[in-house]
Design a protein around this motif. Structure first.
Motif, PDB file in Angstrom:
ATOM      1  N   PHE A   1       0.819  -1.217   0.000  1.00 36.89           N
ATOM      2  CA  PHE A   1       0.000   0.000   0.000  1.00 36.89           C
ATOM      3  C   PHE A   1       0.851   1.264   0.000  1.00 36.89           C
ATOM      4  CE2 PHE A   1      -2.532   3.286   2.181  1.00 36.89           C
ATOM      5  CZ  PHE A   1      -3.621   3.325   1.323  1.00 36.89           C
ATOM      6  N   ARG A   2       1.943   1.265   0.756  1.00 34.81           N
ATOM      7  CA  ARG A   2       2.740   2.483   0.923  1.00 34.81           C
ATOM      8  C   ARG A   2       3.898   2.604  -0.074  1.00 34.81           C
ATOM      9  NH1 ARG A   2       2.326   5.024   5.970  1.00 34.81           N
ATOM     10  NH2 ARG A   2       0.197   4.741   6.756  1.00 34.81           N
ATOM     11  N   TYR A   3       4.389   1.478  -0.565  1.00 34.01           N
ATOM     12  CA  TYR A   3       5.555   1.522  -1.453  1.00 34.01           C
ATOM     13  C   TYR A   3       5.204   1.218  -2.913  1.00 34.01           C
ATOM     14  CZ  TYR A   3       9.641  -0.538  -3.820  1.00 34.01           C
ATOM     15  OH  TYR A   3      10.596  -0.883  -4.742  1.00 34.01           O
ATOM     16  N   LEU A   4       4.455   0.141  -3.159  1.00 34.95           N
ATOM     17  CA  LEU A   4       4.183  -0.272  -4.533  1.00 34.95           C
ATOM     18  C   LEU A   4       3.066   0.527  -5.197  1.00 34.95           C
ATOM     19  CD1 LEU A   4       4.513  -4.151  -4.135  1.00 34.95           C
ATOM     20  CD2 LEU A   4       6.133  -2.594  -5.228  1.00 34.95           C
ATOM     21  N   ALA A   5       1.989   0.786  -4.468  1.00 37.52           N
ATOM     22  CA  ALA A   5       0.847   1.493  -5.061  1.00 37.52           C
ATOM     23  C   ALA A   5       1.230   2.869  -5.624  1.00 37.52           C
ATOM     24  CB  ALA A   5      -0.282   1.607  -4.042  1.00 37.52           C
ATOM     25  N   PRO A   6       2.021   3.683  -4.901  1.00 39.09           N
ATOM     26  CA  PRO A   6       2.390   5.000  -5.468  1.00 39.09           C
ATOM     27  C   PRO A   6       3.217   4.924  -6.743  1.00 39.09           C
ATOM     28  CG  PRO A   6       2.712   4.979  -3.082  1.00 39.09           C
ATOM     29  CD  PRO A   6       2.458   3.562  -3.502  1.00 39.09           C
ATOM     30  N   ILE A   7       3.851   3.779  -7.014  1.00 39.49           N
ATOM     31  CA  ILE A   7       4.644   3.652  -8.238  1.00 39.49           C
ATOM     32  C   ILE A   7       3.751   3.773  -9.475  1.00 39.49           C
ATOM     33  CG2 ILE A   7       6.075   2.034  -9.582  1.00 39.49           C
ATOM     34  CD1 ILE A   7       7.251   1.058  -6.961  1.00 39.49           C
ATOM     35  N   CYS A   8       2.463   3.420  -9.324  1.00 35.59           N
ATOM     36  CA  CYS A   8       1.524   3.550 -10.453  1.00 35.59           C
ATOM     37  C   CYS A   8       1.483   4.993 -10.956  1.00 35.59           C
ATOM     38  CB  CYS A   8       0.123   3.110 -10.023  1.00 35.59           C
ATOM     39  SG  CYS A   8      -0.018   1.337  -9.741  1.00 35.59           S
ATOM     40  N   ALA A   9       1.529   5.939 -10.023  1.00 37.24           N
ATOM     41  CA  ALA A   9       1.503   7.345 -10.429  1.00 37.24           C
ATOM     42  C   ALA A   9       2.756   7.709 -11.224  1.00 37.24           C
ATOM     43  CB  ALA A   9       1.372   8.238  -9.195  1.00 37.24           C
ATOM     44  N   LEU A  10       3.890   7.084 -10.887  1.00 40.81           N
ATOM     45  CA  LEU A  10       5.128   7.340 -11.635  1.00 40.81           C
ATOM     46  C   LEU A  10       5.010   6.898 -13.092  1.00 40.81           C
ATOM     47  CD1 LEU A  10       8.187   6.377  -9.390  1.00 40.81           C
ATOM     48  CD2 LEU A  10       7.659   8.604 -10.369  1.00 40.81           C
ATOM     49  N   LEU A  11       4.230   5.842 -13.316  1.00 47.56           N
ATOM     50  CA  LEU A  11       4.090   5.319 -14.678  1.00 47.56           C
ATOM     51  C   LEU A  11       3.406   6.317 -15.606  1.00 47.56           C
ATOM     52  CD1 LEU A  11       3.057   1.638 -13.851  1.00 47.56           C
ATOM     53  CD2 LEU A  11       5.276   2.451 -14.667  1.00 47.56           C
ATOM     54  N   LEU A  12       2.635   7.250 -15.035  1.00 47.50           N
ATOM     55  CA  LEU A  12       1.990   8.278 -15.856  1.00 47.50           C
ATOM     56  C   LEU A  12       3.025   9.165 -16.531  1.00 47.50           C
ATOM     57  CD1 LEU A  12      -0.852   9.495 -13.440  1.00 47.50           C
ATOM     58  CD2 LEU A  12      -0.843   7.516 -14.957  1.00 47.50           C
ATOM     59  N   LEU A  13       4.200   9.241 -15.964  1.00 42.59           N
ATOM     60  CA  LEU A  13       5.293  10.032 -16.543  1.00 42.59           C
ATOM     61  C   LEU A  13       6.305   9.164 -17.277  1.00 42.59           C
ATOM     62  CD1 LEU A  13       6.919  12.685 -16.857  1.00 42.59           C
ATOM     63  CD2 LEU A  13       7.950  12.179 -14.627  1.00 42.59           C
ATOM     64  N   ILE A  14       6.666   8.021 -16.692  1.00 37.38           N
ATOM     65  CA  ILE A  14       7.730   7.185 -17.240  1.00 37.38           C
ATOM     66  C   ILE A  14       7.347   6.587 -18.590  1.00 37.38           C
ATOM     67  CG2 ILE A  14       9.156   5.152 -16.851  1.00 37.38           C
ATOM     68  CD1 ILE A  14       9.781   7.603 -15.086  1.00 37.38           C
ATOM     69  N   CYS A  15       6.149   6.027 -18.696  1.00 39.48           N
ATOM     70  CA  CYS A  15       5.746   5.374 -19.946  1.00 39.48           C
ATOM     71  C   CYS A  15       5.687   6.348 -21.129  1.00 39.48           C
ATOM     72  CB  CYS A  15       4.418   4.648 -19.760  1.00 39.48           C
ATOM     73  SG  CYS A  15       4.554   3.211 -18.667  1.00 39.48           S
ATOM     74  N   PRO A  16       5.116   7.550 -20.965  1.00 41.31           N
ATOM     75  CA  PRO A  16       5.173   8.511 -22.079  1.00 41.31           C
ATOM     76  C   PRO A  16       6.592   8.884 -22.484  1.00 41.31           C
ATOM     77  CG  PRO A  16       3.436   9.138 -20.576  1.00 41.31           C
ATOM     78  CD  PRO A  16       4.183   8.012 -19.918  1.00 41.31           C
ATOM     79  N   LEU A  17       7.522   8.945 -21.527  1.00 40.27           N
ATOM     80  CA  LEU A  17       8.914   9.244 -21.864  1.00 40.27           C
ATOM     81  C   LEU A  17       9.550   8.113 -22.669  1.00 40.27           C
ATOM     82  CD1 LEU A  17      10.236  10.869 -18.549  1.00 40.27           C
ATOM     83  CD2 LEU A  17       9.765  12.012 -20.723  1.00 40.27           C
ATOM     84  N   LEU A  18       9.147   6.879 -22.384  1.00 41.98           N
ATOM     85  CA  LEU A  18       9.715   5.736 -23.105  1.00 41.98           C
ATOM     86  C   LEU A  18       9.077   5.552 -24.480  1.00 41.98           C
ATOM     87  CD1 LEU A  18       9.959   3.114 -20.197  1.00 41.98           C
ATOM     88  CD2 LEU A  18      11.819   4.419 -21.226  1.00 41.98           C
ATOM     89  N   THR A  19       7.840   6.007 -24.644  1.00 44.62           N
ATOM     90  CA  THR A  19       7.141   5.798 -25.921  1.00 44.62           C
ATOM     91  C   THR A  19       7.185   7.015 -26.833  1.00 44.62           C
ATOM     92  OG1 THR A  19       5.052   6.473 -24.875  1.00 44.62           O
ATOM     93  CG2 THR A  19       5.524   4.114 -24.967  1.00 44.62           C
ATOM     94  N   MET A  20       7.642   8.160 -26.334  1.00 43.90           N
ATOM     95  CA  MET A  20       7.525   9.393 -27.114  1.00 43.90           C
ATOM     96  C   MET A  20       8.291   9.334 -28.436  1.00 43.90           C
ATOM     97  SD  MET A  20       9.895  12.033 -24.899  1.00 43.90           S
ATOM     98  CE  MET A  20      11.675  11.802 -24.730  1.00 43.90           C
ATOM     99  N   ARG A  21       9.327   8.487 -28.511  1.00 43.47           N
ATOM    100  CA  ARG A  21      10.124   8.395 -29.731  1.00 43.47           C
ATOM    101  C   ARG A  21       9.649   7.273 -30.666  1.00 43.47           C
ATOM    102  NH1 ARG A  21      14.991  11.185 -29.082  1.00 43.47           N
ATOM    103  NH2 ARG A  21      15.400  11.868 -26.944  1.00 43.47           N
ATOM    104  N   CYS A  22       8.762   6.417 -30.197  1.00 43.07           N
ATOM    105  CA  CYS A  22       8.409   5.203 -30.939  1.00 43.07           C
ATOM    106  C   CYS A  22       7.978   5.493 -32.375  1.00 43.07           C
ATOM    107  CB  CYS A  22       7.298   4.451 -30.215  1.00 43.07           C
ATOM    108  SG  CYS A  22       7.868   3.581 -28.751  1.00 43.07           S
ATOM    109  N   LEU A  23       7.043   6.398 -32.537  1.00 40.58           N
ATOM    110  CA  LEU A  23       6.562   6.738 -33.879  1.00 40.58           C
ATOM    111  C   LEU A  23       6.970   8.150 -34.286  1.00 40.58           C
ATOM    112  CD1 LEU A  23       3.074   5.050 -33.595  1.00 40.58           C
ATOM    113  CD2 LEU A  23       4.909   4.385 -35.151  1.00 40.58           C
TER     114      LEU A  23
END
Length: 253
Positions: free
Chosen positions: A63-85
């Motif tokens: 609850f305290r460590y893993l769940a907040p990582i989901c919010a990080l994915l809102l930033l990390i995934c767009p940074l990893l995909t921004m160059r794809c196409l």
């Protein structure tokens, strides 16, 4: 053919210094946040011992460590995909890819799977830290498994969204900012207060954060899995439609 494109995308991420910079920053953050959360648990352990049905160390970390990582994915995934196409458009390599006998769905799914392979590796690094406690205490493995599932399907949705917005423009930063903004809006939909009860219920049902809590509580609700599946499929389908219309509408700006 999908597998070939996926491997190409995955290897491209591995060769990018920017990708490794993200991975290094995340690893430092995971380590610091894990130790900080574990220290919090140890500090209140004597208080938890007095409670009925007090959470164990695994539930506390989920609850305290893993769940907040989901919010990080809102930033990390767009940074990893921004160059794809976007990079394919900018470097004029997409025309070559499109002229080859490769169906549109293979291009989209290949790039999606390639990025998700790297995202999954990052999430495994986050899970390995709670697993390291196996040497010292009992760990609730089913709870960790469901938490990892919650992280992965969130990452899949964010990756699909990032891929779609990367298909709309040649500018990688516009793609990253736009997709992060849309994902953030989906996240906070249920946080607002609405005068109409029907609207409140609808916004809460559409909010990403509403559907994540059960995974980190050790519960599996098919409605939550279906929510992420539908959104992931929607973004991937929109990407396929955009690519299919590329010749008719011209290059993105």
């Amino acid at each position: 053919m999908t597998g070939v494109i996926a491997r190409r995308e995955f290897h491209a991420l591995l060769k990018s210094p920017f990708t490794w910079l993200i991975a290094a920053i995340l690893q430092v953050f995971f380590a610091w946040y894990f130790l900080s959360t574990l220290e919090q648990y140890l500090a209140i352990q004597h208080q938890l011992a007095l409670q009925d049905h007090a959470p164990g160390v695994t539930a506390f970390l989920a609850f305290r460590y893993l769940a907040p990582i989901c919010a990080l994915l809102l930033l990390i995934c767009p940074l990893l995909t921004m160059r794809c196409l976007a990079d394919e458009y900018r470097h004029h390599t997409f025309a070559l890819l499109q002229s080859s006998p490769v169906p549109v769905h293979a291009i989209v799914l290949g790039k999606f799977i390639g990025v998700m392979g790297f995202v999954s590796l990052l999430l495994l690094l986050a899970i390995l830290m709670p697993l390291s406690l196996l040497a010292l205490t009992d760990v609730d493995l089913p709870l960790l498994g469901l938490s990892l599932l919650g992280l992965i399907i969130t990452g899949a949705m964010c990756t699909a969204a990032g891929l779609f917005f990367s298909s709309l423009t040649k500018n990688t930063m516009i793609a990253a900012i736009t997709s992060s903004t849309v994902l953030l809006l989906l996240w906070i939909l249920g946080k607002g207060t609405y005068s109409d009860a029907g609207i409140q219920t609808a916004m809460t049902s559409l909010s990403t954060s509403t559907h994540l809590g059960t995974f980190f509580q050790g519960l599996l609700d098919t409605r939550d899995v279906l929510y992420f599946f539908i959104l992931t499929t929607l973004f991937l389908s929109l990407t396929m439609i955009r690519i299919s219309s590329f010749n008719r509408n011209g290059a993105p700006i």
